[in-house]
Design an enzyme around this catalytic site. Structure first.
Site: not given
Length: 527
Positions: A158, A300
């Site tokens: 990701s 993230k």
């Protein structure tokens, strides 16, 4: 290491030597040392060294970052031995509860100064030596892991191509301030589940409220490790691999389609679908909950902070009306077509300097036909392809509304990963007016993250039993997105990340592996 990190390290060092000062003053008197010296940070440790007869070089070792904390604690333990305190519990008290233990023994009239000779005459058993060494190692490692830094492994793509699968990181807990565990009673070195036994590694007999020492806010564009916000409720069978809220939503959609021809009223149809879906999921699965600090760790990039307004238009992120920072290593999917006599292959792309992952489950290179491809590229890699003869490169956009996208209420909005917002990020102390259009976005933050009772009846909202038309937030929130924009489950799917979920900042890649060591990534800082 930032100035904030250094400040925290120095402050903790001062607290370690200053917290026991009240009790040390009493003990200094018994040892014939002027009591005022106990109140002077580090000078008190110098006096302890003199009293114990230990080598003076230990005084200077305590100024090492982090490691020095444990040297100072060890010297405090050595000092209580001069008063005949040799038991395991005495040493635990001196090491971990100095603010209480030293005043306790200092006020005890039976405690007398015996001097270094008493220490020389005392002999530990071999078993006790091993116990002391083992306990010290476990305590030291646990404190470092909880308050200083923690090792973390990148499990998914990701964050490609900023962070790669099987990058091994150090995560700094000091950057945003050490967070006190909600569940302090836990087995060291495991997160939430004991391997082999597959049981909880913690107990909630003691549950502490959110507290962060020397807090510093997350900054825009930081790469952040945080606890998965939607991980509060899970199924024992699937855990976070398929989150409870995703399972529930999927079942709601299935029930909606089945009941669509039977119930004409739309509001009633949605209510019945939700109720039936919940009954089915709770019947088919074992539902469990986890406290904040034991939820799965995610990593993230923080693209927006509290008070910002975000919007995604044609796949481009805007923050407060301005184009947001895009990491040079950020990737997204592109559609690539070639002339009839031109065929691309992954080996050619790698030779041209384009990095493609080797994960067969989620490949970066997909061929749809003789001359059509989907390729996951950074902007710089897309430019490499554009310069190739007979190649056309266009950004792939997901413009169709997706019911999985936050806030997952299609009656209010239907956004996609590339067409999203505008949406305001809640800020501590800021007040919003509650209305039909925004409660879908902010209800979970108010109800779940800030622990309020929420009820809707007769078209009105009641918070903690009182009718409410507005709400003032108690915490700051952040918006996290993966650099690999089309391969990331992030805030676009599950919304805001509360400040109490923030673990730390991704600091350094200390190891990287892909069928061998990736030497070019070793000891690489993360930006």
């Amino acid at each position: 290491m930032s100035l904030h990190d250094l400040f925290i390290i120095i402050l903790i060092s001062l607290l370690i030597v200053e917290l026991p000062a009240f009790g040390l003053a009493k003990l200094f008197e018994k040892a014939g040392i002027p009591s005022w010296k106990a109140w002077v940070p580090f000078y008190n440790i110098w006096e302890i060294l003199k009293a114990t007869g230990l080598k003076k070089h230990w005084f200077y070792w305590q100024f090492l970052p982090v490691a020095g904390w444990f040297i100072s604690i060890w010297l405090l333990v050595e000092f209580v031995k001069l008063f005949g305190k040799f038991s395991f519990l005495d040493h635990v008290g001196a090491a971990l509860l100095s603010v209480l233990y030293f005043p306790y023994i200092g006020a005890d009239k039976k405690v007398k100064f015996l001097g270094p000779q008493a220490v020389k005459n005392h002999k530990k058993t071999t078993v006790r030596e091993w116990i002391d060494a083992g306990v010290f190692a476990v305590v030291a490692a646990t404190l470092i892991r909880v308050f200083v830094f923690e090792a973390y492994t990148i499990p998914t793509g990701s964050m490609e191509k900023t962070l790669l699968v099987n990058d091994f990181l150090f995560v700094s807990k000091l950057t945003y301030g050490p967070r006190i565990p909600n569940t302090p009673l836990a087995i060291p070195f495991v997160h939430h589940t004991l391997p082999v036994f597959n049981t909880k590694s913690y107990t909630e007999i003691i549950h502490l409220p959110y507290t962060r020492w020397f807090a510093s806010p997350v900054k825009r564009n930081d790469v952040v490790v945080f606890n998965f916000p939607a991980g509060d409720t899970l199924t024992k069978e699937l855990d976070s691999q398929d989150p409870y809220y995703d399972i529930l939503q999927s079942e709601e959609m299935r029930q909606y389609q089945q009941l669509k021809g039977q119930i004409a009223n739309e509001a009633e149809l949605q209510a019945v679908s939700k109720q039936k879906a919940r009954e089915i999921v709770w019947s088919d699965y074992t539902i469990m909950t986890r406290p904040v600090d034991k939820r799965e760790n995610y990593i993230k990039r923080c693209v927006a902070i509290a008070g910002d307004t975000i919007q995604i238009v044609d796949g481009i992120l805007y923050v407060n009306g301005q184009k947001a920072f895009i990491s040079p290593t950020s990737a997204t999917d592109y559609m690539v077509t070639t002339a009839s006599n031109r065929i691309l292959n992954d080996d050619e792309l790698r030779e041209a300097g384009i990095r493609l992952n080797s994960d067969e489950r989620n490949p970066d290179f997909i061929q749809y036909g003789a001359n059509s491809y989907q390729i996951n590229l950074s902007e710089a890699e897309a430019d490499i392809l554009r310069k190739m003869p007979g190649v056309t490169v266009t950004r792939k956009l997901e413009n169709v509304g997706d019911p999985r996208i936050f806030p997952r209420d299609t009656a209010v909005v239907l956004w996609s990963v590339d067409e999203f917002g505008p949406l305001w990020i809640p800020k501590k102390g800021a007040t919003i007016q509650l209305n039909v259009k925004n409660i879908a976005c902010y209800k979970r933050a108010i109800k779940v993250y800030e622990n309020n009772d929420w009820e809707e009846r007769d078209g009105k909202i009641f918070i903690n039993g009182k009718e409410a038309t507005s709400y003032t937030f108690k915490m700051n929130y952040y918006w996290m997105m993966g650099d690999n924009r089309h391969r990331s489950q992030d805030s676009r799917f599950w919304g805001f990340v509360p400040e109490d979920h923030v673990v730390g900042s991704a600091w350094l890649i200390w190891m990287s592996w892909d069928h061998g060591v990736r030497w070019n990534r070793m000891f690489k800082s993360i930006h």
